[in-house]
Design a protein around this motif. Structure first.
Motif, mmCIF file in Angstrom:
data_model
loop_
_atom_site.group_PDB
_atom_site.id
_atom_site.type_symbol
_atom_site.label_atom_id
_atom_site.label_comp_id
_atom_site.label_asym_id
_atom_site.label_seq_id
_atom_site.Cartn_x
_atom_site.Cartn_y
_atom_site.Cartn_z
ATOM 1 N N THR A 28 3.445 -7.279 -3.211
ATOM 2 C CA THR A 28 4.339 -7.359 -2.051
ATOM 3 C C THR A 28 5.214 -6.122 -2.007
ATOM 4 O O THR A 28 6.138 -5.960 -2.799
ATOM 5 C CB THR A 28 5.212 -8.625 -2.132
ATOM 6 N N PHE A 29 4.912 -5.268 -1.076
ATOM 7 C CA PHE A 29 5.533 -3.954 -0.967
ATOM 8 C C PHE A 29 7.056 -4.026 -0.950
ATOM 9 O O PHE A 29 7.735 -3.259 -1.628
ATOM 10 C CB PHE A 29 5.018 -3.289 0.309
ATOM 11 N N ASP A 30 7.594 -4.931 -0.182
ATOM 12 C CA ASP A 30 9.039 -4.978 0.037
ATOM 13 C C ASP A 30 9.833 -5.311 -1.224
ATOM 14 O O ASP A 30 11.037 -5.084 -1.259
ATOM 15 C CB ASP A 30 9.376 -6.000 1.126
ATOM 16 N N MET A 53 11.830 -0.050 -0.926
ATOM 17 C CA MET A 53 10.995 -0.443 0.199
ATOM 18 C C MET A 53 11.693 -1.418 1.131
ATOM 19 O O MET A 53 11.443 -1.433 2.325
ATOM 20 C CB MET A 53 9.682 -1.045 -0.297
ATOM 21 N N SER A 54 12.566 -2.244 0.626
ATOM 22 C CA SER A 54 13.192 -3.269 1.467
ATOM 23 C C SER A 54 14.204 -2.704 2.453
ATOM 24 O O SER A 54 14.421 -3.294 3.515
ATOM 25 C CB SER A 54 13.864 -4.319 0.585
ATOM 26 N N ALA A 56 14.643 1.089 2.733
ATOM 27 C CA ALA A 56 14.327 2.512 2.948
ATOM 28 C C ALA A 56 15.383 3.465 2.389
ATOM 29 O O ALA A 56 15.442 4.624 2.802
ATOM 30 C CB ALA A 56 14.089 2.807 4.420
ATOM 31 N N SER A 72 8.228 5.751 4.345
ATOM 32 C CA SER A 72 7.250 4.672 4.164
ATOM 33 C C SER A 72 6.794 4.124 5.499
ATOM 34 O O SER A 72 7.517 4.189 6.502
ATOM 35 C CB SER A 72 7.847 3.548 3.323
ATOM 36 N N ASP A 73 5.597 3.604 5.482
ATOM 37 C CA ASP A 73 5.064 2.841 6.604
ATOM 38 C C ASP A 73 4.710 1.480 6.021
ATOM 39 O O ASP A 73 3.642 1.315 5.417
ATOM 40 C CB ASP A 73 3.837 3.523 7.196
ATOM 41 N N ASN A 74 5.636 0.543 6.143
ATOM 42 C CA ASN A 74 5.436 -0.741 5.494
ATOM 43 C C ASN A 74 4.236 -1.493 6.059
ATOM 44 O O ASN A 74 3.587 -2.253 5.348
ATOM 45 C CB ASN A 74 6.700 -1.590 5.598
ATOM 46 N N ASN A 77 1.525 -0.269 4.093
ATOM 47 C CA ASN A 77 1.746 -0.275 2.635
ATOM 48 C C ASN A 77 1.551 1.109 2.039
ATOM 49 O O ASN A 77 0.912 1.275 0.985
ATOM 50 C CB ASN A 77 0.814 -1.276 1.944
ATOM 51 N N VAL A 79 3.464 4.961 1.205
ATOM 52 C CA VAL A 79 4.638 5.824 1.066
ATOM 53 C C VAL A 79 4.172 7.273 1.149
ATOM 54 O O VAL A 79 3.115 7.616 0.600
ATOM 55 C CB VAL A 79 5.363 5.550 -0.257
#
Length: 126
Positions: A28-30, A53-54, A56, A72-74, A77, A79
């Protein structure tokens, strides 16, 4: 399966630019901080930049501040590390790592990463 895959390295002339990518999967990226490291031949690995990530929030080593930008481009996924005005001292293998955001105090430390990529080579020529 957890994976971090770097891409975008290559040969560039001094003063030029490159954009590196770190594509993540399997977690989970965030919940993580993504960090870029680099290691030049014969030198120790050094921390380059991190992004939480949560939210930036970004951090940079003094050696790259003002020249490199982490983003990042969440949704993807992924960076990115935009590197401008590259110089000979920037030549290295660049790798990304991920550590849970609660461990932000050690996000600069390669050995503390939960996950690590294999790296991508950046070569800078005169």
């Amino acid at each position: 399966e957890v994976q971090l895959v770097e891409s975008g390295g290559g040969l560039v002339q001094a003063g030029g630019s490159l954009r590196l990518s770190c594509a993540a999967s399997g977690f989970t990226f965030d919940d993580y901080i993504i960090t870029w490291f680099r290691q030049a031949p014969g030198k120790e690995r050094e921390w380059v930049s991190s992004i939480i990530m949560s939210d930036a929030t970004t951090y940079y080593a003094d050696s790259v501040k003002g020249r490199f930008t982490i983003s990042s481009d969440n949704a993807k996924n992924t960076v990115y590390l935009q590197m401008n005005n590259l110089n000979l001292e920037d030549a290295a293998v660049y790798s990304c790592g991920a550590v849970q955001k609660e461990l932000y105090r050690v996000a600069w430390n390669y050995n503390s990463m939960h996950y690590r990529g294999k790296g991508t080579l950046v070569t800078v020529s005169l």
